[in-house]
Write a protein that holds these residues in place. Structure first.
Motif, mmCIF file in Angstrom:
data_model
loop_
_atom_site.group_PDB
_atom_site.id
_atom_site.type_symbol
_atom_site.label_atom_id
_atom_site.label_comp_id
_atom_site.label_asym_id
_atom_site.label_seq_id
_atom_site.Cartn_x
_atom_site.Cartn_y
_atom_site.Cartn_z
ATOM 1 N N THR A 1 5.584 19.603 -5.955
ATOM 2 C CA THR A 1 6.241 18.149 -6.200
ATOM 3 C C THR A 1 4.988 17.074 -6.215
ATOM 4 O O THR A 1 4.077 17.204 -5.360
ATOM 5 C CB THR A 1 7.284 17.681 -5.418
ATOM 6 O OG1 THR A 1 6.654 17.426 -3.923
ATOM 7 C CG2 THR A 1 8.329 18.577 -5.194
ATOM 8 N N THR A 2 4.915 15.907 -7.103
ATOM 9 C CA THR A 2 4.101 15.108 -7.186
ATOM 10 C C THR A 2 4.889 13.884 -6.744
ATOM 11 O O THR A 2 5.487 13.164 -7.170
ATOM 12 C CB THR A 2 3.688 14.687 -8.534
ATOM 13 O OG1 THR A 2 4.848 14.305 -9.255
ATOM 14 C CG2 THR A 2 2.971 15.919 -9.283
ATOM 15 N N GLU A 3 4.272 13.346 -5.318
ATOM 16 C CA GLU A 3 4.922 12.244 -4.842
ATOM 17 C C GLU A 3 3.747 11.327 -3.934
ATOM 18 O O GLU A 3 2.661 12.177 -3.811
ATOM 19 C CB GLU A 3 5.755 12.482 -3.861
ATOM 20 C CG GLU A 3 5.390 13.532 -2.617
ATOM 21 C CD GLU A 3 6.498 13.662 -1.523
ATOM 22 O OE1 GLU A 3 6.523 13.124 -0.350
ATOM 23 O OE2 GLU A 3 7.665 14.043 -1.842
ATOM 24 N N ILE A 4 3.847 10.212 -4.161
ATOM 25 C CA ILE A 4 2.898 9.334 -3.426
ATOM 26 C C ILE A 4 3.066 9.115 -1.969
ATOM 27 O O ILE A 4 4.259 8.618 -1.325
ATOM 28 C CB ILE A 4 2.827 8.061 -4.075
ATOM 29 C CG1 ILE A 4 2.201 8.355 -5.534
ATOM 30 C CG2 ILE A 4 1.731 7.134 -3.196
ATOM 31 C CD1 ILE A 4 2.354 7.124 -6.468
ATOM 32 N N LYS A 5 2.357 9.648 -0.989
ATOM 33 C CA LYS A 5 2.689 9.466 0.357
ATOM 34 C C LYS A 5 2.044 8.032 0.543
ATOM 35 O O LYS A 5 0.710 7.757 0.897
ATOM 36 C CB LYS A 5 2.022 10.365 1.424
ATOM 37 C CG LYS A 5 2.828 11.957 0.925
ATOM 38 C CD LYS A 5 2.155 13.048 1.815
ATOM 39 C CE LYS A 5 2.987 14.232 1.577
ATOM 40 N NZ LYS A 5 2.529 15.112 2.480
ATOM 41 N N ARG A 6 2.787 7.214 1.398
ATOM 42 C CA ARG A 6 2.425 5.730 1.499
ATOM 43 C C ARG A 6 2.198 5.805 3.212
ATOM 44 O O ARG A 6 3.023 6.285 4.069
ATOM 45 C CB ARG A 6 3.250 4.738 1.453
ATOM 46 C CG ARG A 6 3.444 4.746 -0.138
ATOM 47 C CD ARG A 6 4.463 3.707 -0.744
ATOM 48 N NE ARG A 6 4.598 3.681 -2.147
ATOM 49 C CZ ARG A 6 3.866 3.005 -2.961
ATOM 50 N NH1 ARG A 6 2.862 2.331 -2.729
ATOM 51 N NH2 ARG A 6 4.386 3.015 -4.208
ATOM 52 N N HIS A 7 1.170 5.432 3.785
ATOM 53 C CA HIS A 7 0.582 5.082 5.165
ATOM 54 C C HIS A 7 0.790 3.832 5.574
ATOM 55 O O HIS A 7 0.518 2.829 4.636
ATOM 56 C CB HIS A 7 -0.447 5.704 5.525
ATOM 57 C CG HIS A 7 -0.903 7.202 5.269
ATOM 58 N ND1 HIS A 7 -0.238 8.179 5.851
ATOM 59 C CD2 HIS A 7 -1.285 7.662 4.200
ATOM 60 C CE1 HIS A 7 -0.517 9.343 5.264
ATOM 61 N NE2 HIS A 7 -1.280 9.081 4.450
ATOM 62 N N ASN A 8 1.432 3.386 6.655
ATOM 63 C CA ASN A 8 1.306 1.974 7.264
ATOM 64 C C ASN A 8 -0.096 1.715 7.722
ATOM 65 O O ASN A 8 -0.519 2.361 8.715
ATOM 66 C CB ASN A 8 2.313 1.897 8.321
ATOM 67 C CG ASN A 8 3.842 2.083 7.947
ATOM 68 O OD1 ASN A 8 4.089 1.944 6.508
ATOM 69 N ND2 ASN A 8 4.647 2.494 8.691
ATOM 70 N N PHE A 9 -0.527 0.825 7.079
ATOM 71 C CA PHE A 9 -1.853 0.287 7.365
ATOM 72 C C PHE A 9 -1.709 -0.927 8.583
ATOM 73 O O PHE A 9 -0.871 -1.742 8.340
ATOM 74 C CB PHE A 9 -2.577 -0.126 6.241
ATOM 75 C CG PHE A 9 -3.128 0.888 5.620
ATOM 76 C CD1 PHE A 9 -4.101 1.667 5.689
ATOM 77 C CD2 PHE A 9 -2.518 0.859 4.174
ATOM 78 C CE1 PHE A 9 -4.376 2.695 4.764
ATOM 79 C CE2 PHE A 9 -2.682 1.894 3.085
ATOM 80 C CZ PHE A 9 -3.634 2.876 3.377
ATOM 81 N N LYS A 10 -2.618 -0.724 9.449
ATOM 82 C CA LYS A 10 -2.417 -1.873 10.628
ATOM 83 C C LYS A 10 -3.359 -2.877 10.292
ATOM 84 O O LYS A 10 -4.730 -2.789 9.887
ATOM 85 C CB LYS A 10 -3.016 -1.300 12.047
ATOM 86 C CG LYS A 10 -1.998 -0.245 12.601
ATOM 87 C CD LYS A 10 -2.499 0.235 13.774
ATOM 88 C CE LYS A 10 -1.535 1.077 14.536
ATOM 89 N NZ LYS A 10 -2.135 1.798 15.734
ATOM 90 N N VAL A 11 -2.853 -4.214 10.143
ATOM 91 C CA VAL A 11 -3.559 -5.309 9.660
ATOM 92 C C VAL A 11 -4.183 -5.908 10.939
ATOM 93 O O VAL A 11 -3.601 -5.941 11.977
ATOM 94 C CB VAL A 11 -2.987 -6.520 9.098
ATOM 95 C CG1 VAL A 11 -3.519 -7.856 8.593
ATOM 96 C CG2 VAL A 11 -1.845 -5.912 7.674
ATOM 97 N N PRO A 12 -5.437 -6.262 11.024
ATOM 98 C CA PRO A 12 -6.185 -6.910 12.361
ATOM 99 C C PRO A 12 -5.396 -8.074 12.404
ATOM 100 O O PRO A 12 -5.123 -9.007 11.538
ATOM 101 C CB PRO A 12 -7.595 -6.796 11.847
ATOM 102 C CG PRO A 12 -7.809 -6.215 10.723
ATOM 103 C CD PRO A 12 -6.339 -5.762 9.861
#
Length: 47
Positions: free
Chosen positions: A33-44
């Motif tokens: 399957t073609t799906e975009i995996k989104r990660h939570n980025f920590k904002v400084p």
């Protein structure tokens, strides 16, 4: 003339191998399957 026939046969054989390999890479069964995996980025905290 004999060499030309061998070269044509080699080209046809190579094309067949390339086609078989390309169809294996494409995976026509739809198992992937073609799906975009989104990660939570920590904002400084500073910005």
């Amino acid at each position: 003339m004999k060499t030309k026939k061998y070269m044509i046969a080699l080209a046809i054989f190579g094309g067949a191998l390339f086609t078989a390999q390309a169809s294996n890479l494409i995976n026509l069964d739809g198992q992937t399957t073609t799906e975009i995996k989104r990660h939570n980025f920590k904002v400084p905290p500073n910005g």
